[in-house]
Design an enzyme around this catalytic site. Sequence first.
Site, PDB file in Angstrom:
ATOM      1  N   LYS A   1       0.838  -1.208   0.000  1.00 42.34           N
ATOM      2  CA  LYS A   1       0.000   0.000   0.000  1.00 42.34           C
ATOM      3  C   LYS A   1       0.875   1.262   0.000  1.00 42.34           C
ATOM      4  O   LYS A   1       0.706   2.134  -0.850  1.00 42.34           O
ATOM      5  CB  LYS A   1      -0.944   0.002   1.216  1.00 42.34           C
ATOM      6  CG  LYS A   1      -1.873  -1.211   1.262  1.00 42.34           C
ATOM      7  CD  LYS A   1      -2.843  -1.156   2.428  1.00 42.34           C
ATOM      8  CE  LYS A   1      -2.198  -1.267   3.801  1.00 42.34           C
ATOM      9  NZ  LYS A   1      -1.552  -2.571   4.098  1.00 42.34           N
TER      10      LYS A   1
ATOM     11  N   ARG B   1     -10.381   0.036   8.561  1.00 43.88           N
ATOM     12  CA  ARG B   1      -9.847  -1.279   8.884  1.00 43.88           C
ATOM     13  C   ARG B   1     -10.837  -2.132   9.666  1.00 43.88           C
ATOM     14  O   ARG B   1     -10.522  -3.257  10.033  1.00 43.88           O
ATOM     15  CB  ARG B   1      -8.614  -1.088   9.758  1.00 43.88           C
ATOM     16  CG  ARG B   1      -7.321  -1.543   9.139  1.00 43.88           C
ATOM     17  CD  ARG B   1      -6.272  -1.148  10.170  1.00 43.88           C
ATOM     18  NE  ARG B   1      -5.051  -1.853  10.016  1.00 43.88           N
ATOM     19  CZ  ARG B   1      -3.998  -1.374   9.356  1.00 43.88           C
ATOM     20  NH1 ARG B   1      -4.063  -0.242   8.716  1.00 43.88           N
ATOM     21  NH2 ARG B   1      -2.893  -2.054   9.340  1.00 43.88           N
TER      22      ARG B   1
ATOM     23  N   ARG C   1      11.345  -5.721   4.635  1.00 43.28           N
ATOM     24  CA  ARG C   1      11.291  -4.324   5.063  1.00 43.28           C
ATOM     25  C   ARG C   1      11.975  -4.130   6.421  1.00 43.28           C
ATOM     26  O   ARG C   1      12.609  -3.103   6.662  1.00 43.28           O
ATOM     27  CB  ARG C   1       9.831  -3.851   5.142  1.00 43.28           C
ATOM     28  CG  ARG C   1       9.718  -2.353   5.396  1.00 43.28           C
ATOM     29  CD  ARG C   1       8.285  -1.884   5.391  1.00 43.28           C
ATOM     30  NE  ARG C   1       7.498  -2.588   6.383  1.00 43.28           N
ATOM     31  CZ  ARG C   1       6.183  -2.625   6.404  1.00 43.28           C
ATOM     32  NH1 ARG C   1       5.490  -1.987   5.480  1.00 43.28           N
ATOM     33  NH2 ARG C   1       5.547  -3.291   7.339  1.00 43.28           N
TER      34      ARG C   1
ATOM     35  N   ARG D   1      10.965  -0.705  11.433  1.00 41.74           N
ATOM     36  CA  ARG D   1       9.679  -0.436  12.082  1.00 41.74           C
ATOM     37  C   ARG D   1       9.500  -1.374  13.264  1.00 41.74           C
ATOM     38  O   ARG D   1       9.701  -2.582  13.125  1.00 41.74           O
ATOM     39  CB  ARG D   1       8.549  -0.656  11.062  1.00 41.74           C
ATOM     40  CG  ARG D   1       7.784   0.615  10.767  1.00 41.74           C
ATOM     41  CD  ARG D   1       6.831   0.393   9.648  1.00 41.74           C
ATOM     42  NE  ARG D   1       5.648  -0.359  10.060  1.00 41.74           N
ATOM     43  CZ  ARG D   1       4.574  -0.503   9.294  1.00 41.74           C
ATOM     44  NH1 ARG D   1       4.555   0.027   8.092  1.00 41.74           N
ATOM     45  NH2 ARG D   1       3.540  -1.194   9.724  1.00 41.74           N
TER      46      ARG D   1
ATOM     47  N   ARG E   1      -0.740  -9.275  13.499  1.00 37.99           N
ATOM     48  CA  ARG E   1      -1.222  -8.334  12.476  1.00 37.99           C
ATOM     49  C   ARG E   1      -1.974  -9.091  11.391  1.00 37.99           C
ATOM     50  O   ARG E   1      -3.005  -8.625  10.900  1.00 37.99           O
ATOM     51  CB  ARG E   1      -0.055  -7.547  11.871  1.00 37.99           C
ATOM     52  CG  ARG E   1       0.472  -6.474  12.818  1.00 37.99           C
ATOM     53  CD  ARG E   1       1.843  -5.980  12.430  1.00 37.99           C
ATOM     54  NE  ARG E   1       1.845  -5.271  11.162  1.00 37.99           N
ATOM     55  CZ  ARG E   1       2.958  -5.006  10.471  1.00 37.99           C
ATOM     56  NH1 ARG E   1       4.136  -5.394  10.935  1.00 37.99           N
ATOM     57  NH2 ARG E   1       2.876  -4.353   9.344  1.00 37.99           N
TER      58      ARG E   1
HETATM   59  P1  AP5 Z   1       4.681  -1.625   1.934  1.00 46.44           P
HETATM   60  O1  AP5 Z   1       4.328  -0.787   0.756  1.00 46.44           O
HETATM   61  O2  AP5 Z   1       5.417  -0.972   3.054  1.00 46.44           O
HETATM   62  O3  AP5 Z   1       3.383  -2.394   2.454  1.00 46.44           O
HETATM   63  P2  AP5 Z   1       2.075  -1.854   3.190  1.00 46.44           P
HETATM   64  O4  AP5 Z   1       0.914  -2.481   2.506  1.00 46.44           O
HETATM   65  O5  AP5 Z   1       2.104  -0.370   3.293  1.00 46.44           O
HETATM   66  O6  AP5 Z   1       2.264  -2.575   4.576  1.00 46.44           O
HETATM   67  P3  AP5 Z   1       2.171  -2.038   6.069  1.00 46.44           P
HETATM   68  O7  AP5 Z   1       2.940  -3.001   6.927  1.00 46.44           O
HETATM   69  O8  AP5 Z   1       2.506  -0.586   6.156  1.00 46.44           O
HETATM   70  O9  AP5 Z   1       0.647  -2.234   6.348  1.00 46.44           O
HETATM   71  P4  AP5 Z   1      -0.021  -2.341   7.686  1.00 46.44           P
HETATM   72  O10 AP5 Z   1      -1.439  -2.255   7.262  1.00 46.44           O
HETATM   73  O11 AP5 Z   1       0.342  -3.511   8.496  1.00 46.44           O
HETATM   74  O12 AP5 Z   1       0.581  -1.127   8.529  1.00 46.44           O
HETATM   75  P5  AP5 Z   1       0.062   0.327   8.871  1.00 46.44           P
HETATM   76  O13 AP5 Z   1       1.202   1.217   8.886  1.00 46.44           O
HETATM   77  O14 AP5 Z   1      -1.116   0.661   8.052  1.00 46.44           O
HETATM   78  O15 AP5 Z   1       5.534  -2.874   1.412  1.00 46.44           O
HETATM   79  C1  AP5 Z   1       6.114  -3.797   2.296  1.00 46.44           C
HETATM   80  C2  AP5 Z   1       7.506  -4.210   1.796  1.00 46.44           C
HETATM   81  O16 AP5 Z   1       7.373  -4.944   0.575  1.00 46.44           O
HETATM   82  C3  AP5 Z   1       8.438  -3.033   1.478  1.00 46.44           C
HETATM   83  O17 AP5 Z   1       9.732  -3.382   1.840  1.00 46.44           O
HETATM   84  C4  AP5 Z   1       8.295  -2.865  -0.031  1.00 46.44           C
HETATM   85  O18 AP5 Z   1       9.443  -2.315  -0.610  1.00 46.44           O
HETATM   86  C5  AP5 Z   1       8.070  -4.296  -0.485  1.00 46.44           C
HETATM   87  N1  AP5 Z   1       7.201  -4.410  -1.675  1.00 46.44           N
HETATM   88  C6  AP5 Z   1       6.063  -3.718  -1.933  1.00 46.44           C
HETATM   89  N2  AP5 Z   1       5.513  -4.104  -3.089  1.00 46.44           N
HETATM   90  C7  AP5 Z   1       6.313  -5.087  -3.586  1.00 46.44           C
HETATM   91  C8  AP5 Z   1       6.266  -5.914  -4.768  1.00 46.44           C
HETATM   92  N3  AP5 Z   1       5.275  -5.789  -5.667  1.00 46.44           N
HETATM   93  N4  AP5 Z   1       7.259  -6.832  -4.944  1.00 46.44           N
HETATM   94  C9  AP5 Z   1       8.251  -6.954  -4.019  1.00 46.44           C
HETATM   95  N5  AP5 Z   1       8.361  -6.208  -2.909  1.00 46.44           N
HETATM   96  C10 AP5 Z   1       7.397  -5.281  -2.680  1.00 46.44           C
HETATM   97  O19 AP5 Z   1      -0.484   0.122  10.357  1.00 46.44           O
HETATM   98  C11 AP5 Z   1       0.405  -0.140  11.427  1.00 46.44           C
HETATM   99  C12 AP5 Z   1      -0.379  -0.301  12.714  1.00 46.44           C
HETATM  100  O20 AP5 Z   1      -1.033   0.943  13.046  1.00 46.44           O
HETATM  101  C13 AP5 Z   1      -1.518  -1.326  12.686  1.00 46.44           C
HETATM  102  O21 AP5 Z   1      -1.060  -2.629  12.955  1.00 46.44           O
HETATM  103  C14 AP5 Z   1      -2.443  -0.786  13.790  1.00 46.44           C
HETATM  104  O22 AP5 Z   1      -1.944  -1.102  15.046  1.00 46.44           O
HETATM  105  C15 AP5 Z   1      -2.325   0.711  13.610  1.00 46.44           C
HETATM  106  N6  AP5 Z   1      -3.348   1.218  12.673  1.00 46.44           N
HETATM  107  C16 AP5 Z   1      -3.120   1.792  11.447  1.00 46.44           C
HETATM  108  N7  AP5 Z   1      -4.279   2.121  10.852  1.00 46.44           N
HETATM  109  C17 AP5 Z   1      -5.263   1.751  11.726  1.00 46.44           C
HETATM  110  C18 AP5 Z   1      -6.682   1.818  11.661  1.00 46.44           C
HETATM  111  N8  AP5 Z   1      -7.326   2.315  10.589  1.00 46.44           N
HETATM  112  N9  AP5 Z   1      -7.373   1.342  12.721  1.00 46.44           N
HETATM  113  C19 AP5 Z   1      -6.762   0.862  13.809  1.00 46.44           C
HETATM  114  N10 AP5 Z   1      -5.417   0.752  13.921  1.00 46.44           N
HETATM  115  C20 AP5 Z   1      -4.683   1.200  12.890  1.00 46.44           C
HETATM  116 MG    MG Z   2       2.180   0.999   4.888  1.00 45.01          MG
END
Ligand code: AP5
Ligand code: MG
Length: 188
Positions: free
Chosen positions: A14, A89, A128, A134, A146
């Site tokens: 994402k 979410r 990552r 992180r 997660r």
């Molecule tokens: P990346 O692009 O970083 O993936 P992402 O989908 O952004 O993954 P996240 O881990 O950020 O998602 P998440 O939903 O767990 O975390 P968030 O920050 O939202 O890609 C990942 C890796 O793969 C990178 O190294 C990238 O380079 C590589 N990659 C990407 N595409 C690729 C491809 N096609 N091929 C190969 N490699 C590739 O949330 C964190 C925490 O915050 C949650 O756990 C929760 O506690 C809290 N939180 C956030 N939002 C909410 C909400 N709405 N409600 C409640 N709690 C929340």
């Molecule tokens: Mg992200």
Amino acid sequence: MKYYILFGPPGAGKGTQASAMVEKYNLRHLSTGELLRKEIAEGTELGKKAKSLIDAGALVPDEVVEGMIDNAFKTTEGVAGFLLDGFPRTIAQAEALDTMLAASGEAVTSVISIMIPDEMIKERIRHRASIEGRADDAREETINNRISTYHEKTEPLVDFYRKAGKYVEIDGTGTIEEVRQAIFNAMD
Ligand code: AP5
Ligand code: MG
């Protein structure tokens, strides 16, 4: 205004795809995860409360993220819309989003969902972790939580938005460029 949701499990890509999307379609990127990590880095009260939940791989309370989003929607100057990454979410968050948007005569434009299997989630997050440091990428237990939180609380949104006729699924298993092109095709 356009209101796109970028949906998908942890590590689906994402954040990676968001930067190209905001540039091409002149959108403001709103990642609740990034906003929360900023609160933690700044040591705010909100950040202190969120940290233990995030480090455990659990969700922070709905009201917390809903407030962040509602607040961010107030600044619309210079953009054609918003790209929501990691929000909503839960079904409750999706309903709150509909209510927020309806209050100004707006609605969700579409949901772009990047899908990858659970095994690939782990590979991507491991990769990552070696680059970004992180806190929630560090422990196997957090990553597993997660993933199960995603299946239990977030995956029901697939049906929610499918029923609304707004759900578009993209195969996230290809290269970054392939996924980007598939997203652009869907959005165009
Ligand atoms: P990346 O692009 O970083 O993936 P992402 O989908 O952004 O993954 P996240 O881990 O950020 O998602 P998440 O939903 O767990 O975390 P968030 O920050 O939202 O890609 C990942 C890796 O793969 C990178 O190294 C990238 O380079 C590589 N990659 C990407 N595409 C690729 C491809 N096609 N091929 C190969 N490699 C590739 O949330 C964190 C925490 O915050 C949650 O756990 C929760 O506690 C809290 N939180 C956030 N939002 C909410 C909400 N709405 N409600 C409640 N709690 C929340
Ligand atoms: Mg992200």
